[in-house]
Design an enzyme around this catalytic site. Structure first.
Site, PDB file in Angstrom:
ATOM      1  N   HIS A  51     -19.523  22.110 -14.090  1.00 54.24           N
ATOM      2  CA  HIS A  51     -19.499  21.424 -12.327  1.00 54.24           C
ATOM      3  C   HIS A  51     -18.394  20.267 -12.159  1.00 54.24           C
ATOM      4  CE1 HIS A  51     -22.322  17.508 -13.717  1.00 54.24           C
ATOM      5  NE2 HIS A  51     -20.653  17.624 -14.020  1.00 54.24           N
ATOM      6  N   ASN A  93     -21.644  22.326 -17.905  1.00 53.18           N
ATOM      7  CA  ASN A  93     -22.019  23.859 -17.100  1.00 53.18           C
ATOM      8  C   ASN A  93     -21.341  24.231 -15.655  1.00 53.18           C
ATOM      9  OD1 ASN A  93     -22.816  22.221 -14.818  1.00 53.18           O
ATOM     10  ND2 ASN A  93     -24.629  21.591 -14.388  1.00 53.18           N
ATOM     11  N   ASP A 140     -17.613  10.471  -6.847  1.00 49.17           N
ATOM     12  CA  ASP A 140     -19.042  10.804  -6.438  1.00 49.17           C
ATOM     13  C   ASP A 140     -19.656   9.602  -7.229  1.00 49.17           C
ATOM     14  OD1 ASP A 140     -18.716  11.420  -9.454  1.00 49.17           O
ATOM     15  OD2 ASP A 140     -18.786  13.025  -9.370  1.00 49.17           O
ATOM     16  N   GLU A 199     -22.614  21.256  -9.051  1.00 49.79           N
ATOM     17  CA  GLU A 199     -23.242  22.333  -9.471  1.00 49.79           C
ATOM     18  C   GLU A 199     -23.620  23.867  -9.505  1.00 49.79           C
ATOM     19  OE1 GLU A 199     -24.001  20.981 -12.339  1.00 49.79           O
ATOM     20  OE2 GLU A 199     -25.191  18.941 -11.536  1.00 49.79           O
TER      21      GLU A 199
HETATM   22  C1  F6R Z   1     -18.086  11.858 -13.012  1.00 51.38           C
HETATM   23  C2  F6R Z   1     -17.953  13.869 -12.711  1.00 51.38           C
HETATM   24  C3  F6R Z   1     -18.381  15.117 -12.947  1.00 51.38           C
HETATM   25  C4  F6R Z   1     -17.546  14.310 -14.934  1.00 51.38           C
HETATM   26  C5  F6R Z   1     -18.388  15.085 -15.771  1.00 51.38           C
HETATM   27  C6  F6R Z   1     -17.948  14.993 -17.041  1.00 51.38           C
HETATM   28  O1  F6R Z   1     -17.103  11.499 -11.591  1.00 51.38           O
HETATM   29  O2  F6R Z   1     -17.525  14.376 -11.076  1.00 51.38           O
HETATM   30  O3  F6R Z   1     -17.959  15.885 -12.759  1.00 51.38           O
HETATM   31  O4  F6R Z   1     -16.414  14.053 -14.909  1.00 51.38           O
HETATM   32  O5  F6R Z   1     -19.862  15.127 -15.913  1.00 51.38           O
HETATM   33  O6  F6R Z   1     -18.446  13.876 -17.251  1.00 51.38           O
HETATM   34  P1  F6R Z   1     -17.975  13.369 -19.106  1.00 51.38           P
HETATM   35  O7  F6R Z   1     -16.441  13.276 -19.068  1.00 51.38           O
HETATM   36  O8  F6R Z   1     -18.472  12.119 -19.017  1.00 51.38           O
HETATM   37  O9  F6R Z   1     -18.340  15.135 -19.903  1.00 51.38           O
END
Ligand code: F6R
Length: 255
Positions: free
Chosen positions: A145, A143, A74, A150
């Protein structure tokens, strides 16, 4: 050391560093077996230690990136590629600038694309041409995702543009100077694209991930918890540090 919940292999490590080393070993074993495969990368705070361990492996001659193709999950939208919070910049700083990747085989979504529909279609096409993703690395949002898919009332399919929830904007504000600077949208591989990966490696660290990890592994499969769809994938490994595993330990009586 590995336990199973349904189809999913679980590995609980004592701390963040051990989680990162374990994930790097799984990644390196996969590259050793599929040296010209396509590898899906995630950003965020969780995989930073794993990328560091991968750079170490490369420097010690234990990992060769030269033949692999990469696809990032992403990218914020809109964001400039050289913005210090863009995922392109993150990958350059944490991995790409330090290993022998072939630059022509690195693929990232363009956070400045004028035509986002075309950008996302072209990305899925490139994944197809590469033969699909061999191993997809994932983190998980508090959450539920994965990528930037989301919670919703349906599971998304292919790569597309998504609106970030308040929860995600709040979680990610820590990386920006202020909350107002967090982009409200992102380009993200869809749940369908993620589920098409041959193998998935999801990492989670910290007590704030414990509840969602339990929901993902032990709860109902539903789009309100996007990561729960991984219960239907045949080849998923989840590597946790001890705090992230706390809820499943309590629920399943793990030692
Ligand atoms: C990032 C991504 C997100 C993160 C998620 C957790 O490329 O796809 O899904 O993996 O937001 O983020 P952290 O590791 O910062 O808790």
């Amino acid at each position: 050391m590995f336990q199973k919940i349904g189809n999913i292999k679980i590995c609980i490590e004592k701390d963040y560093e051990a989680m990162s080393l374990r994930a790097a070993d799984i990644f390196a074993d996969c590259v050793a077996q599929n040296s010209n495969g396509a590898y899906g990368f995630a950003t965020g705070s969780t995989p930073v230690g794993m990328y560091k361990a991968l750079v170490e492996k490369y420097k010690n001659g234990k990992l060769d990136f030269s033949q692999i193709t990469t696809f990032n999950l992403d990218e914020y939208y809109p964001i400039k590629g050289d913005h210090d919070q863009s995922y392109r910049y993150f990958m350059e700083q944490n991995l790409f600038n330090h290993v022998n990747l072939d630059k022509s085989k690195i693929n990232l979504l363009n956070g400045q694309a004028e035509d986002t529909i075309l950008e996302c279609k072209a990305y899925d096409h490139k994944i197809g041409i590469a033969g699909g993703i061999t191993l997809q690395i994932l983190g998980i949002g508090t959450n539920g995702h994965i990528g930037f898919n989301e919670p919703n009332d349906y599971f998304s399919g292919k790569t597309g543009i998504v609106d970030l929830t308040e929860n995600t904007i709040n979680d990610n504000a820590r990386f920006f100077e202020s909350r107002a600077q967090v982009p409200c949208q992102a380009l993200s591989m869809g749940i369908g694209s993620i589920m098409s990966a041959k193998e998935i490696l999801l990492l989670a660290a910290g007590a704030n991930k414990s509840k969602i990890i339990a929901d993902m592994l032990l709860g109902r499969v539903m789009p309100q918890v996007p990561a729960s769809i991984l219960q239907f994938h045949q080849h998923v490994t989840v590597v946790l540090d001890t705090p992230a595993a706390e809820d499943i330990r309590l629920m399943l009586g793990y030692q």
